[in-house]
Structure formats: structure tokens, C-alpha cells
Design an enzyme around this catalytic site. Structure first.
Site, PDB file in Angstrom:
ATOM      1  N   CYS A   2       0.834  -1.234   0.000  1.00  0.00           N
ATOM      2  CA  CYS A   2       0.000   0.000   0.000  1.00  0.00           C
ATOM      3  C   CYS A   2       0.860   1.272   0.000  1.00  0.00           C
ATOM      4  CB  CYS A   2      -0.889   0.048   1.243  1.00  0.00           C
ATOM      5  SG  CYS A   2      -1.708  -1.493   1.652  1.00  0.00           S
TER       6      CYS A   2
HETATM    7  N1  GLN Z   1      -1.139  -6.094   5.065  1.00  0.00           N
HETATM    8  C1  GLN Z   1      -2.019  -4.964   4.952  1.00  0.00           C
HETATM    9  C2  GLN Z   1      -3.328  -5.334   4.292  1.00  0.00           C
HETATM   10  O1  GLN Z   1      -3.469  -6.340   3.682  1.00  0.00           O
HETATM   11  C3  GLN Z   1      -1.353  -3.809   4.250  1.00  0.00           C
HETATM   12  C4  GLN Z   1      -1.120  -4.110   2.798  1.00  0.00           C
HETATM   13  C5  GLN Z   1      -0.039  -3.318   2.125  1.00  0.00           C
HETATM   14  O2  GLN Z   1       0.698  -2.519   2.683  1.00  0.00           O
HETATM   15  N2  GLN Z   1       0.087  -3.621   0.893  1.00  0.00           N
HETATM   16  O3  GLN Z   1      -4.215  -4.550   4.387  1.00  0.00           O
END
Ligand code: GLN
Length: 251
Positions: A2
Site C-alpha cells: 500500500c
Molecule cells: N497487510 C495490509 C493489508 O493487507 C497492508 C497491505 C499493504 O501494505 N500492501 O491490508
């Protein structure tokens, strides 16, 4: 992984901050420049939290790509705020794509985002989860690592912990229980941004009485400074402080 953005400063419209700049968070949804540890686009949802003048928060989030949400674009042109936390999501494999999994998480006066993943989820952090009270566990917004991290941090902050201490402590605990986790955390109480870098990119820009912390720089390129890996950032409109987190990871 993200991408997230935290902003404190003169009131801006959400569109000016998140949609219009070159390489805006919106653009980072389909063309992020520096994804590490898997994922190519951030299309599993998004969220934008902002502070009202009385210090309370409002939030818009949806489990759709940011570029598809026309009604958010209209709202974003109208809403102005001097404190914002926003994120676009690339769901970690195995985690649900639902609005409740989209950062920022909030308790009404604080905003929180996590860019990364907890390895060995959920077994690796079962002990951390067990310290939550039952109601917090039952009301977890989504069965995701980020929602759990927020539930733990929220409880500690509500119990009086200083976020500048609680945020890095949480990184240390998770890294001890789940090595190789990626833990770029971003917390705001409306006057302060507390962020960490733990194997993901983060940049900071502090100028004209405004401070922006972002996974990737956007808008004018001048003024952005890359935050070294394994750092704690504590930023207000007056001051940006970077502290190394290194010792904590070696505990
Ligand atoms: N692991 C978290 C989620 O699935 C954040 C994902 C990310 O940073 N790509 O929401």
C-alpha cells in the site's frame, strides 16, 4: 504494498492534496513507483481521513480502486482540511478485500495506516492479539494484520501511552515475534504525525508551515527528503525529527 500520505498544515482540499498533483496518491493507485515486497498496483480499496476544526475526524473509504470512485472525487473538491491521513491498498495475499480493511483506521480522534505486512500472520502475533480485551478482538474491523496493529495501538494510546513511544514499541514487538515483517506505520492525532520505516519507502517534505509524509513523493519534487529505513519520524508543522529504530529490531 500500500501507499500512504499524512499531511499537516494550512487547509487544502482533498483533491489538491491527493488527486491533482503529479504522481498523486491517485496515480500511485495504478502506477506506484517504488513497491517493495510484492504487489504491483494499489487497487484493493482506499481510505481518506481528515480532521474537522473541532479535532474530530471524518472518513471516506471503500473497497474499490480509488480511480473508480467518482463520488469521492466530487467530495474531495469540496472538503478542506489542515490534517489528513490517506491510503490506497494492495491487499496482502489471504487478507479480505472489504472496506473495514482499508486504512486509515480511526477511533474518532486519531488516524492510523499501515503499509506492509506481518509475516506468519496470524499465528506469529497471537500473543500480541491475546493482550487485547475480548471486545476489541470481537470488534476488529477486518481480519487483517493492519486492523490488529491498530487495535493494539489504540488500546495503548487510550490507556495513556505516548504515541511517540507506543508506535516504535509496537514495531519492536512485532519484529521480535514476526521477523521480516514490513512495518511502515503512520499515526496522527491531528497535530502530530508519528511514522516508521521498516523495509518500505517513506519521504518527508517540510516547508511553508506544512509537513507531508508519504510513501512516494508527489507534486513538486523539490523539498522531499527520503527517510532512511528503520526510522521513527515525529513531525509537526514546526519540526520534523528522525530517530533511528535500529536498536529496537535487535532486541
Ligand atoms: N497487510 C495490509 C493489508 O493487507 C497492508 C497491505 C499493504 O501494505 N500492501 O491490508
Amino acid at each position: 504494498m500500500c501507499r500512504h500520505v499524512g499531511y499537516l498544515g494550512p487547509a487544502v482540499s482533498l483533491a489538491e492534496l491527493l488527486l491533482e498533483p503529479e504522481h498523486s496518491l491517485l496515480e500511485q493507485t495504478w502506477a506506484p513507483a517504488d513497491m517493495r515486497g510484492g504487489g504491483t498496483i494499489n487497487a484493493d480499496g482506499f481510505g481518506v481521513g481528515w480532521y474537522r476544526a473541532d479535532g474530530s475526524t471524518a472518513r471516506h473509504r471503500a473497497a474499490v480502486p480509488m480511480w473508480t470512485d467518482q463520488s469521492f472525487r466530487e467530495t474531495a473538491r469540496e472538503v478542506r482540511s489542515g490534517a489528513v491521513v490517506a491510503a490506497v491498498r494492495s491487499a496482502t495475499v489471504g487478507m479480505p478485500v472489504v472496506p473495514g480493511a482499508c486504512a486509515p483506521f480511526t477511533d474518532g480522534s486519531r488516524l492510523f495506516s499501515h503499509n506492509g505486512r506481518v509475516t506468519g500472520w496470524p499465528d506469529s502475533v497471537a500473543k500480541l492479539a491475546a493482550r487485547l480485551d475480548v471486545v476489541d478482538l470481537l470488534t476488529l474491523e477486518a481480519a487483517t494484520d493492519s486492523a490488529l496493529l491498530w487495535a493494539v495501538l489504540r488500546q495503548r494510546v487510550l490507556d495513556g501511552a505516548d504515541p511517540e513511544v507506543a508506535v516504535p514499541e509496537l514495531v519492536g514487538e512485532v519484529v521480535a515475534a514476526a521477523p521480516d515483517s514490513r512495518l511502515n506505520l503512520l499515526f496522527s492525532d491531528g497535530t502530530r504525525l508519528v511514522a516508521t520505516t521498516w523495509t518500505h519507502s517513506l519521504w518527508v517534505r517540510h516547508e511553508h508551515g506544512a509537513v507531508t509524509v508519504a510513501s512516494e513523493p508527489f507534486g513538486a519534487r523539490a523539498g522531499w527528503r527520503e527517510v532512511p529505513d528503520r526510522s521513527l519520524v515525529v513531525a509537526t508543522v514546526d519540526d520534523v525529527e528522525l530517530r533511528p529504530l535500529e536498536e529496537m529490531g535487535e532486541r
